[in-house]
Design a protein around this motif. Structure first.
Motif, PDB file in Angstrom:
ATOM      1  N   ARG A 100      -1.046   8.698   4.774  1.00 50.06           N
ATOM      2  CA  ARG A 100      -1.180   7.389   4.344  1.00 50.06           C
ATOM      3  C   ARG A 100      -0.181   6.379   4.260  1.00 50.06           C
TER       4      ARG A 100
ATOM      5  N   ASP B 230     -10.137   5.597   7.306  1.00 48.89           N
ATOM      6  CA  ASP B 230      -9.664   6.635   6.050  1.00 48.89           C
ATOM      7  C   ASP B 230     -10.068   8.074   6.584  1.00 48.89           C
TER       8      ASP B 230
ATOM      9  N   ASN C 164      -6.519  15.671  13.023  1.00 50.45           N
ATOM     10  CA  ASN C 164      -5.752  14.331  12.858  1.00 50.45           C
ATOM     11  C   ASN C 164      -5.100  13.774  14.123  1.00 50.45           C
TER      12      ASN C 164
ATOM     13  N   VAL D 265      -3.186  10.302  14.436  1.00 49.10           N
ATOM     14  CA  VAL D 265      -1.856  10.318  13.480  1.00 49.10           C
ATOM     15  C   VAL D 265      -0.840  11.310  14.122  1.00 49.10           C
TER      16      VAL D 265
ATOM     17  N   ASP E  27      -2.144  14.219   2.223  1.00 45.93           N
ATOM     18  CA  ASP E  27      -2.868  12.911   2.360  1.00 45.93           C
ATOM     19  C   ASP E  27      -2.147  11.673   2.216  1.00 45.93           C
ATOM     20  N   ASN E  28      -1.594  11.742   0.967  1.00 42.14           N
ATOM     21  CA  ASN E  28      -0.708  10.451   0.685  1.00 42.14           C
ATOM     22  C   ASN E  28       0.525  10.123   1.590  1.00 42.14           C
TER      23      ASN E  28
ATOM     24  N   TYR F 225       0.633   4.232  -2.715  1.00 40.84           N
ATOM     25  CA  TYR F 225       0.796   5.636  -2.616  1.00 40.84           C
ATOM     26  C   TYR F 225       1.681   6.414  -2.908  1.00 40.84           C
TER      27      TYR F 225
ATOM     28  N   ILE G 127      -7.312   9.815   8.642  1.00 39.38           N
ATOM     29  CA  ILE G 127      -6.121   9.954   8.193  1.00 39.38           C
ATOM     30  C   ILE G 127      -5.825  11.128   7.845  1.00 39.38           C
TER      31      ILE G 127
ATOM     32  N   CYS H 170       0.683   5.897   8.049  1.00 34.24           N
ATOM     33  CA  CYS H 170      -0.356   5.050   8.821  1.00 34.24           C
ATOM     34  C   CYS H 170      -0.032   3.489   8.280  1.00 34.24           C
ATOM     35  N   VAL H 171       0.267   3.328   7.111  1.00 28.24           N
ATOM     36  CA  VAL H 171       0.175   1.689   6.812  1.00 28.24           C
ATOM     37  C   VAL H 171       1.768   1.082   7.018  1.00 28.24           C
TER      38      VAL H 171
ATOM     39  N   SER I 141       0.929  -0.977  -0.072  1.00 29.11           N
ATOM     40  CA  SER I 141      -0.116   0.074   0.181  1.00 29.11           C
ATOM     41  C   SER I 141       1.067   1.475  -0.010  1.00 29.11           C
TER      42      SER I 141
END
Length: 254
Positions: A100, A118, A127, A130, A96-97, A41, A121, A103-104, A37
């Motif tokens: 993410r 989602d 947030n 995060v 945002d990318n 991204y 994030i 997070c992953v 993922s």
């Protein structure tokens, strides 16, 4: 438009930050990731967005040159507005990318042990989960950017959901603003009376008011804060680059 010293600063800053953005793109692509993922991204999200940011910046500077003393045509303003809207959406998307990817790669979960949803994030002030998970250096940088996030969300959400970006053909003095409103009322009457000739005449008079400045805004009714186009785009690009640089240092080794 701009003073000579400002033109030099804009030119040097644009070269610096577009070059840094391209360097950042390479660093993210060359990096190995723990998850598919994060790789997705990066390669198909963040990298495309960074390229779009550099391209949009170049096109706006070429379309409405900071050194030009002439007022741009309506067609030129519309072209610049389209590039700026793309730029704003991709600034928001790039942040945002990156969130993410974080997070992953860290398998970030909520208090119940479930992967963060989602809608939670992001790197903005809302947030909280995060931000709590980030190293101090990156978290402190983002906190210092809170006013910038407020500006970005204001413009991005307006573009996406309410009012598109607008480059006014002229900046009005108080007297000109009063005349503008008066003509606006007269235009409304001409439209209701189907008087196309008068409507055209009044519209031309209205457009002739004011002096052009390279400003952008969205709604007149939402207390939108007008901003200088060229400097703001460089600032936005620089912020994306710096967040990316902090993130690269923070990401765990694969």
């Amino acid at each position: 438009m701009y003073h000579d010293s400002s033109l030099i600063d804009l030119s040097e800053s644009r070269i610096k930050w577009t070059s840094s953005a391209n360097d950042l793109l390479i660093l993210f692509i060359d990096r190995r990731y723990k998850t598919n993922s994060a790789s997705e991204y990066t390669r198909h999200g963040l990298s495309r967005r960074i390229q779009a940011l550099v391209h949009s910046t170049d096109r706006v500077f070429a379309t409405i040159s900071p050194s030009s003393e002439e007022s741009p045509t309506e067609e030129i303003r519309h072209d610049a507005e389209a590039f700026i809207q793309s730029f704003l959406v991709n600034v928001y998307g790039a942040i945002d990318n990156m969130a993410r990817i974080w997070c992953v790669e860290t398998d970030l979960r909520n208090a119940k042990g479930v992967p963060i949803s989602d809608g939670m994030i992001g790197f903005g002030p809302k947030n909280v989960r995060v931000r709590e998970s980030l190293p101090d250096e990156l978290r402190e940088y983002l906190i210092n950017c809170d006013p910038w996030f407020a500006y970005l969300e204001n413009y991005r959400h307006a573009v996406a959901h309410r009012i598109p970006v607008y480059i006014p053909p002229g900046t009005l003095t108080d007297q000109e603003a009063e005349e503008y409103r008066h003509i606006e009322d007269e235009i409304g009457k001409a439209v209701r009376e189907r008087n196309l000739e008068l409507n055209g005449k009044l519209t031309a008079e209205q457009k002739a008011l004011g002096t052009f400045k390279p400003l952008m805004m969205h709604s007149y009714g939402e207390n939108a804060r007008p901003v200088m186009i060229h400097g703001q785009m460089i600032s936005d690009l620089a912020t994306v680059v710096e967040i990316g640089e902090y993130l690269l240092k923070a990401l765990p080794n694969p």
